[in-house]
Write a protein that holds these residues in place. Sequence first.
Motif, short mmCIF file in Angstrom:
data_model
loop_
_atom_site.label_atom_id
_atom_site.label_comp_id
_atom_site.label_asym_id
_atom_site.label_seq_id
_atom_site.Cartn_x
_atom_site.Cartn_y
_atom_site.Cartn_z
N GLY A 205 -13.95 -4.39 -24.41
CA GLY A 205 -15.25 -4.61 -25.03
C GLY A 205 -15.47 -3.93 -26.84
N ALA A 206 -14.16 -2.63 -26.77
CA ALA A 206 -14.64 -1.39 -27.66
C ALA A 206 -14.45 -1.90 -29.02
CB ALA A 206 -13.57 -0.35 -26.91
N LEU A 278 -15.65 3.45 -29.37
CA LEU A 278 -16.22 3.65 -28.63
C LEU A 278 -17.01 2.53 -27.75
CD1 LEU A 278 -20.34 4.08 -29.54
CD2 LEU A 278 -19.62 2.63 -31.10
N ASP A 279 -17.92 2.63 -26.83
CA ASP A 279 -18.43 2.02 -25.52
C ASP A 279 -19.08 1.33 -25.53
OD1 ASP A 279 -18.82 0.00 -23.66
OD2 ASP A 279 -17.86 1.21 -22.16
N THR A 436 -12.68 -4.30 -31.22
CA THR A 436 -11.33 -4.89 -31.24
C THR A 436 -10.56 -6.35 -30.60
OG1 THR A 436 -10.53 -3.48 -29.25
CG2 THR A 436 -11.21 -2.52 -31.09
N GLY A 437 -11.55 -6.80 -30.24
CA GLY A 437 -11.00 -8.37 -29.67
C GLY A 437 -11.43 -9.32 -30.27
N LEU A 438 -11.73 -8.76 -31.29
CA LEU A 438 -12.82 -9.79 -32.56
C LEU A 438 -11.30 -11.30 -32.93
CD1 LEU A 438 -14.22 -11.85 -33.54
CD2 LEU A 438 -14.50 -9.94 -35.57
N VAL A 439 -10.81 -10.88 -33.47
CA VAL A 439 -9.37 -11.39 -34.30
C VAL A 439 -8.24 -12.19 -32.62
CG1 VAL A 439 -7.04 -10.82 -35.26
CG2 VAL A 439 -8.58 -9.50 -35.96
#
Length: 447
Positions: A205-206, A278-279, A436-439
């Motif tokens: 989830g960064a 970034l967390d 960064t996991g959106l796509v």
Amino acid sequence: MFESVLVANRGEIAGRIIHTARAMGVKAIAVYSDADAGLPFVAEADEAVLIGPADPARSYLNVPAVLEAARRTNAQAVHPGYGFLAESAAFARAVGEHGRVWVGPPPLVIARMSDKINARNLMKEAGVPVAPGVWEPVPDAGTAVEEAERIGYPVMVKPAAGAGGAGMGAARDAAELRAAFETARTAGARLFGQDDVLLERLVDGARHVEVQIVGFGDGTVVTLGDRDCSVQRRYQKVVEEAPSPGVDPALRERMLAAAVRAGEAVGYRGVGTVEFLLDPATQEFFFLELSTRLQVEHAVTEMVTGIDLVEWQFRLAAGDPVPAPVPEPRGHAVEFRVYAEDPQSLLPVPGEIKVWEEPVGDGIRIDAGYVEGDTVTPHYAMLLAKLCVHGDDRAHALERARAALDAFRIDGLPTNLPFLRELLDHPEFAGGAYDTGLVDRMRGARR
């Protein structure tokens, strides 16, 4: 200021550098491959030199050919753009040894930052936050499993050399780690001539947030604000914005200060970027790399500061002063990378551009490498253009972006324009609370 510069690159970034060179009265010299002979950047240059066939190894990565082009044209300086030879310390040294000005940081700085493990160690010594990981190259998969148990799963596996996400992979158990280790080692050897492997703790989830820095010859390092680069596919950036919507003022101050420490630790001179992971949950951030070149996404920083970063690169390389004082960022800017790729699979698809109609209007900037009638070949990255928009705030910028994307028409080959329109309407992106996991979530994929 030097009187001529050879642009050791192609496509949109070559055209971008040529534009500033000519505006400054500096002769712009292009190099090109057989496959690129008809592209706009070749015609835009004051002079152009054919350096080889389509294969990058025999043209844009061919150091003797590039240096010979500089000699033949009497180019006084060399600008590498991004990619290809931009982060090659050996090339930077060779440029200087041939009596040319290198438009970039000193070769020693490039060398120290090109090895991710060495860079981690230097940053830790400088007090820049670094994620838990290894401090030496991991020699084999068995050792990688032992290190991962110490670090704690999940872990990120990377080639220690190179940049741009090539060869990277996530591992959540030993089986995945062994496979990711071999991928990273093979990619490192093939792409960067080095098979060293790095392990770091993976932050789920960064966000990927970076800071634009400028280093002056006297050791001073300043920042030009931050950018959010969290919209990625296969660890490759797709959309960037400045400033990051996920960073509050207090956190921003901490990140900018850490970026200054990073630049000062290596005696940085020129334009560069300090990249952080970034967390959002803990507000912790960790050093990823110091990119020793102009970033693809530099345009959003230019739009919020009014600075021409290529002009600053030229002035710093020539020893000329840059305008002072450094301006504070204003408004909000977003960049959309337009690729020749299937909008569902997001995989590259070359072809001929039969229609090319760009949007126009206030706050819109297009940095393009192609025009109508050009052919996109499979030899290089599929980046067609960067659509950049600026607004008074994020909502205003996204409103302009929506209209610009709707007006951008490219026919003849598939592009990711439909995906970018879809992204704008996605609740996570629209609300600014993405990672960064959106796509992958949008496409149902797993990294």
